[in-house]
Write an enzyme that holds these catalytic residues in place. Structure first.
Site, PDB file in Angstrom:
ATOM      1  CE  LYS A  10      -2.582   0.844   3.527  1.00  0.00           C
ATOM      2  NZ  LYS A  10      -2.785   2.150   4.365  1.00  0.00           N
ATOM      3  NE  ARG A  15       6.176   6.469   0.666  1.00  0.00           N
ATOM      4  CZ  ARG A  15       5.295   6.556   1.587  1.00  0.00           C
ATOM      5  NH1 ARG A  15       4.220   5.684   1.522  1.00  0.00           N
ATOM      6  NH2 ARG A  15       5.481   7.165   2.932  1.00  0.00           N
ATOM      7  NE  ARG A 108      -5.183   8.719  11.151  1.00  0.00           N
ATOM      8  CZ  ARG A 108      -4.445   8.101  10.203  1.00  0.00           C
ATOM      9  NH1 ARG A 108      -5.198   7.277   9.253  1.00  0.00           N
ATOM     10  NH2 ARG A 108      -3.084   7.706  10.304  1.00  0.00           N
ATOM     11  CB  SER A 156       5.529  10.742  10.898  1.00  0.00           C
ATOM     12  OG  SER A 156       4.526  10.746   9.764  1.00  0.00           O
ATOM     13  CD  GLN A 158       0.519   8.806   7.118  1.00  0.00           C
ATOM     14  OE1 GLN A 158       0.040   9.296   7.719  1.00  0.00           O
ATOM     15  NE2 GLN A 158       0.038   7.389   6.548  1.00  0.00           N
ATOM     16  CG  ASP A 311       1.189   0.608   9.597  1.00  0.00           C
ATOM     17  OD1 ASP A 311       0.861   1.523  10.488  1.00  0.00           O
ATOM     18  OD2 ASP A 311       1.298   0.694   8.479  1.00  0.00           O
ATOM     19  CE  LYS A 338       0.123   5.069  12.966  1.00  0.00           C
ATOM     20  NZ  LYS A 338       0.879   5.348  11.969  1.00  0.00           N
ATOM     21  NE  ARG A 342      -4.523   0.729  13.426  1.00  0.00           N
ATOM     22  CZ  ARG A 342      -4.112   1.097  12.337  1.00  0.00           C
ATOM     23  NH1 ARG A 342      -2.801   0.944  12.263  1.00  0.00           N
ATOM     24  NH2 ARG A 342      -4.707   1.088  11.145  1.00  0.00           N
ATOM     25  NE  ARG A 384      -2.134  -1.166   9.095  1.00  0.00           N
ATOM     26  CZ  ARG A 384      -1.801  -1.295   7.703  1.00  0.00           C
ATOM     27  NH1 ARG A 384      -1.864  -2.601   7.514  1.00  0.00           N
ATOM     28  NH2 ARG A 384      -1.433  -0.583   6.911  1.00  0.00           N
TER      29      ARG A 384
END
Ligand code: S3P
Length: 424
Positions: A10, A15, A108, A156, A158, A311, A338, A342, A384
């Protein structure tokens, strides 16, 4: 021996699409995941003027003219990677657009990318709640973005990728000092496509420098076969371990910033081997073989390992529930922001199954047990959490029901069929 092949990665899929839309010619991407998150990125790029078209085994991407501003908001769905990386890319290109997402994504944090982009000179406003989607990136009529030197509080990928994409497209010099090593696909792919980027690691901390100021901004076009997703593979491997059967995962990405969970499985007593085959746009691909121990041992996760297993912590927590003793996860406060909280979800669901578990602000303490596990898992529609607890279905004697099985579409549409194959 169980054999399986996870869907296209993913993170690399996002990307590949984004970089293809910046490259100097038509690009081919084979093995692109059909997951909803990756589709969100493809749909967003179409809205910005890219032609993303199906081709045998994947898609082709070409940009007829330049990417352009949009008037309709772009819906990033459930995908944090789409929202954050696109914010950087659009800000760097100086385009105007509104980015939005579903209820989970709207809750988020976006400040982590917006604040450094604003420091570079991008104009970005929040349209509803402070520091949350929806947000508007304003067009920049002229002038490059300013150079940035940034020390994010957490490692991170991201954030790092959003800033690098802004630097590539502006162009602007970007230097990032990360307090850990997060997944480095953006750096590897940019370097392979000709960008002036250097990444170094020292004492578990990473420095990434993009020297874009004197660069012509040309990224080579490419043909890529996306490696299988190690994060998807982790669920299948966990199911096989719970079944006490050996498993081979084929065609899977072996980038070390993604395979920290294999180290944890070794700590648990599993016999794990990796065999590297090809390298594609800087990404190693190969095979993983995992053989179960007679009894899973407990583990400890913390410090620099956390970003490399971020993850996989939900599924490792589920394995901890079956280990002989107490496992500890700490330094993982990021899990609270997330697709769901989580840490809270894992603790609540282990509690529902009767597994002794203590929730900490930044982690969990889990006492493994032998008793058959029964219960209804409340996923909060987090893919997840659903897949992590579903692996328990592979262990004879358990009866675990998942409240929202369809939420796996976000990252692993074929998950239930693949789990069935491992579990039967
Ligand atoms: C991702 C980075 C990680 C990860 C997410 C995908 C990426 O998030 O949890 O599933 O593709 O860059 P953070 O960068 O927020 O840690």
């Amino acid at each position: 021996m169980i054999t399986c092949r996870p869907p296209g990665d993913k993170s690399i899929g996002h990307r590949a699409l984004l970089l293809a839309a910046l490259a100097n010619g038509r690009c081919g991407i084979r093995g692109l995941s059909r997951a909803a998150d990756v589709t969100s990125t493809a749909t967003a790029l179409r809205a910005l003027g890219a032609a993303v078209e199906p081709s045998p085994g994947g898609v082709t991407v070409r940009v007829p003219a330049r990417l352009r501003s949009t008037t309709e908001p772009i819906d990033c769905g459930n995908s944090g990677t789409t929202a954050r990386l696109l914010t950087g890319l659009v800000a760097g290109l100086g385009l105007s657009t509104v980015l939005d997402g579903d209820a989970s994504l709207r809750s988020r944090p976006m400040r982590r990318v917006v604040y450094p982009l604003q420091a570079m000179g991008a104009r970005i406003d929040y349209l509803d709640r402070a520091e949350r989607l929806p947000l508007r990136v304003h067009a920049r009529a002229s002038g490059a973005l300013r150079p940035l030197r940034h020390r994010p509080r957490v490692a991170s990928a991201q954030v790092k990728s959003a800033l690098l994409l802004a630097g590539v497209t502006a162009p602007a010099r970007v230097e990032i000092h990360e307090p850990g090593v997060s997944r480095d696909h953006t750096e590897r792919m940019l370097a392979a496509l000709g960008a002036p980027i250097i990444a170094t690691v020292s004492e578990g901390e990473a420095t990434i420098r993009l020297d874009a100021q004197d660069w012509d901004g040309e990224l080579s076009s490419f043909d890529l076969e996306v490696p299988g997703d190690p994060s998807g593979a982790a669920f299948l491997i966990a199911a096989a371990l719970l079944r006490r059967e050996p498993v081979t995962v084929q065609g899977v990405g072996l980038n070390p910033t993604r395979t920290g969970f294999l180290e944890v499985l070794r700590d648990m007593g599993a016999d794990v081997s990796e065999r590297q085959g090809r390298v594609c746009i800087g990404e190693p691909v190969g095979e993983i073989v995992v053989r179960p121990p007679t009894r899973l041992r407990p583990f400890e996760i913390g410090g620099h390992l956390v970003p490399r297993v971020i993850d996989e912590i939900p599924v490792l927590a589920v394995l901890a529930a079956r280990a002989a003793g107490r496992s500890r996860i700490e330094g993982a406060g990021e899990l609270r922001v997330k697709e769901s909280d989580r840490i809270g979800r894992i603790a609540a669901n282990l509690g529902l199954l009767g597994v002794p578990c203590r929730e900490q602000p930044d982690g969990l303490e889990i006492h493994g047990c032998d008793a058959p596990l029964e219960g209804h898992i409340e996923t909060g529609s987090d893919h997840r959490i659903a897949m992590a607890f579903a692996t328990l279905q592979a262990e004879p004697g358990n009866r675990v029901h998942i409240d929202d099985p369809r939420c796996v579409e976000v990252s692993f549409p074929d998950f239930w069929a693949q789990l069935d194959r491992v579990a039967s």
